[in-house]
Design a protein around this motif. Structure first.
Motif, PDB file in Angstrom:
ATOM      1  N   TYR A 131       0.887  -1.057  -0.309  1.00  0.00           N
ATOM      2  CA  TYR A 131       0.012   0.169  -0.159  1.00  0.00           C
ATOM      3  C   TYR A 131       0.892   0.823  -0.409  1.00  0.00           C
ATOM      4  N   TYR A 132       1.973   1.083   0.447  1.00  0.00           N
ATOM      5  CA  TYR A 132       3.141   2.167   0.819  1.00  0.00           C
ATOM      6  C   TYR A 132       3.639   3.089  -0.669  1.00  0.00           C
ATOM      7  N   TRP A 133       3.996   2.233  -0.501  1.00  0.00           N
ATOM      8  CA  TRP A 133       4.114   2.026  -2.613  1.00  0.00           C
ATOM      9  C   TRP A 133       3.611   2.593  -3.096  1.00  0.00           C
ATOM     10  N   LEU A 134       2.668   1.691  -3.826  1.00  0.00           N
ATOM     11  CA  LEU A 134       1.822   1.914  -4.260  1.00  0.00           C
ATOM     12  C   LEU A 134       0.535   3.390  -4.607  1.00  0.00           C
ATOM     13  N   LEU A 135       0.258   3.489  -3.019  1.00  0.00           N
ATOM     14  CA  LEU A 135      -0.115   5.011  -2.623  1.00  0.00           C
ATOM     15  C   LEU A 135       0.843   6.183  -2.868  1.00  0.00           C
ATOM     16  N   THR A 136       1.573   6.229  -2.326  1.00  0.00           N
ATOM     17  CA  THR A 136       2.462   7.243  -2.155  1.00  0.00           C
ATOM     18  C   THR A 136       3.796   7.284  -3.978  1.00  0.00           C
ATOM     19  N   GLY A 137       3.874   6.153  -4.242  1.00  0.00           N
ATOM     20  CA  GLY A 137       4.428   6.206  -5.918  1.00  0.00           C
ATOM     21  C   GLY A 137       3.192   6.917  -6.884  1.00  0.00           C
ATOM     22  N   PHE A 138       1.584   6.716  -6.560  1.00  0.00           N
ATOM     23  CA  PHE A 138       1.028   7.022  -7.011  1.00  0.00           C
ATOM     24  C   PHE A 138       1.258   8.782  -7.440  1.00  0.00           C
ATOM     25  N   HIS A 139       1.147   9.152  -5.979  1.00  0.00           N
ATOM     26  CA  HIS A 139       0.960  10.330  -5.325  1.00  0.00           C
ATOM     27  C   HIS A 139       2.562  10.989  -5.593  1.00  0.00           C
ATOM     28  N   TYR A 140       3.372  10.605  -5.844  1.00  0.00           N
ATOM     29  CA  TYR A 140       4.522  11.236  -6.319  1.00  0.00           C
ATOM     30  C   TYR A 140       4.305  11.662  -8.267  1.00  0.00           C
ATOM     31  N   LEU A 141       3.935  10.260  -8.277  1.00  0.00           N
ATOM     32  CA  LEU A 141       3.891  11.431 -10.340  1.00  0.00           C
ATOM     33  C   LEU A 141       3.237  12.056  -9.999  1.00  0.00           C
ATOM     34  N   HIS A 142       2.401  11.858  -9.226  1.00  0.00           N
ATOM     35  CA  HIS A 142       1.293  13.612  -9.779  1.00  0.00           C
ATOM     36  C   HIS A 142       1.970  14.543  -9.348  1.00  0.00           C
ATOM     37  N   VAL A 143       2.513  14.998  -8.864  1.00  0.00           N
ATOM     38  CA  VAL A 143       3.232  15.426  -7.951  1.00  0.00           C
ATOM     39  C   VAL A 143       4.504  16.301  -8.731  1.00  0.00           C
ATOM     40  N   VAL A 144       5.468  14.830  -9.184  1.00  0.00           N
ATOM     41  CA  VAL A 144       6.176  14.775 -10.549  1.00  0.00           C
ATOM     42  C   VAL A 144       5.164  15.849 -11.682  1.00  0.00           C
ATOM     43  N   PHE A 171      -5.421  21.939  -9.933  1.00  0.00           N
ATOM     44  CA  PHE A 171      -4.462  20.272 -10.231  1.00  0.00           C
ATOM     45  C   PHE A 171      -3.417  20.189  -8.850  1.00  0.00           C
ATOM     46  N   TRP A 172      -2.578  21.192  -9.272  1.00  0.00           N
ATOM     47  CA  TRP A 172      -1.885  20.967  -8.040  1.00  0.00           C
ATOM     48  C   TRP A 172      -2.213  21.465  -6.382  1.00  0.00           C
ATOM     49  N   HIS A 173      -3.934  22.487  -6.207  1.00  0.00           N
ATOM     50  CA  HIS A 173      -4.007  21.696  -4.810  1.00  0.00           C
ATOM     51  C   HIS A 173      -4.812  19.956  -4.849  1.00  0.00           C
ATOM     52  N   MET A 174      -5.667  19.747  -5.788  1.00  0.00           N
ATOM     53  CA  MET A 174      -5.360  18.064  -6.201  1.00  0.00           C
ATOM     54  C   MET A 174      -4.466  17.697  -5.069  1.00  0.00           C
ATOM     55  N   CYS A 175      -3.315  17.363  -5.758  1.00  0.00           N
ATOM     56  CA  CYS A 175      -1.892  17.136  -5.483  1.00  0.00           C
ATOM     57  C   CYS A 175      -1.741  17.131  -3.414  1.00  0.00           C
ATOM     58  N   ASP A 176      -2.407  18.481  -3.326  1.00  0.00           N
ATOM     59  CA  ASP A 176      -2.272  18.509  -1.968  1.00  0.00           C
ATOM     60  C   ASP A 176      -2.951  17.829  -1.302  1.00  0.00           C
ATOM     61  N   LEU A 177      -4.443  17.782  -1.572  1.00  0.00           N
ATOM     62  CA  LEU A 177      -5.687  16.881  -1.041  1.00  0.00           C
ATOM     63  C   LEU A 177      -5.343  15.677  -0.920  1.00  0.00           C
ATOM     64  N   ILE A 178      -4.749  15.086  -2.054  1.00  0.00           N
ATOM     65  CA  ILE A 178      -4.255  13.716  -1.335  1.00  0.00           C
ATOM     66  C   ILE A 178      -3.275  13.408  -0.838  1.00  0.00           C
ATOM     67  N   TRP A 179      -2.406  14.455  -0.629  1.00  0.00           N
ATOM     68  CA  TRP A 179      -1.107  13.748   0.123  1.00  0.00           C
ATOM     69  C   TRP A 179      -1.879  14.013   1.354  1.00  0.00           C
ATOM     70  N   LEU A 180      -2.896  14.954   1.831  1.00  0.00           N
ATOM     71  CA  LEU A 180      -3.139  15.209   3.469  1.00  0.00           C
ATOM     72  C   LEU A 180      -4.783  14.528   4.177  1.00  0.00           C
ATOM     73  N   LEU A 181      -4.769  13.480   2.429  1.00  0.00           N
ATOM     74  CA  LEU A 181      -4.813  12.314   3.058  1.00  0.00           C
ATOM     75  C   LEU A 181      -4.210  10.855   3.497  1.00  0.00           C
TER      76      LEU A 181
END
Length: 190
Positions: A131-144, A171-181
């Protein structure tokens, strides 16, 4: 009305940035919520193992990454505010600071990924780390992607339409929101 001025007649069908970006945000947030829901469900079935694996995460890194993303989000929102008022000096400065903190997030998160990998906590080491790698990795790609969008806005800052600026900010605020989840689900809640 000049294209660079704010649009005063926005509606549900034309929110800031346009309806398409909001449809993307909805799909992305729902996708992450499903992943987090699955994490919570599986964690409830094996709390001891998940809690043990969670103890190997660096909460300090996660805290600072939260600060970096929220600061970046504040800066892009304030940049949009100044762009609406045709104050290009503060718009440019805040856009640059937003990009800087986006890069700071990526750098620190990459360092955390490297640390976990070197300690042997890969995708297949446990269900929690899957879960850690899939969720944070997918989020990392969004931030890139988000940093690339902000960089494109920076390069075209003198000619970019206000609608495209808003879409990039959303889009950038979406990255914030997802990280806050993700932050509490992965790092804080036991």
């Amino acid at each position: 009305m000049h294209e660079n001025n704010i649009k005063t007649n926005q509606s549900l069908w034309y929110p800031p940035g346009g309806i398409l970006i909001w449809m993307i945000v909805l799909v992305e947030v729902l996708t992450f919520c499903l992943g987090i829901g699955s994490l919570v469900y599986d964690k409830s079935k094996d709390l001891t193992a998940f809690t043990y694996m969670q103890s190997h995460l660096n909460k300090s890194f996660a805290f600072w990454n939260t600060v970096f993303l929220l600061t970046s989000g504040f800066c892009i929102a304030t940049a949009v505010y100044y762009r609406e008022r045709n104050n290009f000096k503060f718009f440019t400065l805040l856009l640059f600071v937003s990009i800087f903190f986006g890069f700071a997030f990526l750098f620190l998160k990459f360092y955390e990924f490297r640390e976990k990998w070197l300690l042997g906590f890969g995708l297949e080491s446990s269900q929690f780390f899957s879960y850690y790698w899939l969720l944070t990795g997918f989020h990392y790609l969004h931030v890139v992607v988000g940093v690339i969008i902000l960089f494109i806005i920076y390069i075209s800052r003198k000619t970019i339409s206000f609608e495209n600026l808003e879409a990039g900010a959303v889009f950038w605020h979406m990255c914030d929101l997802i990280w806050l989840l993700l932050y509490p689900a992965l790092y804080l809640i036991l």
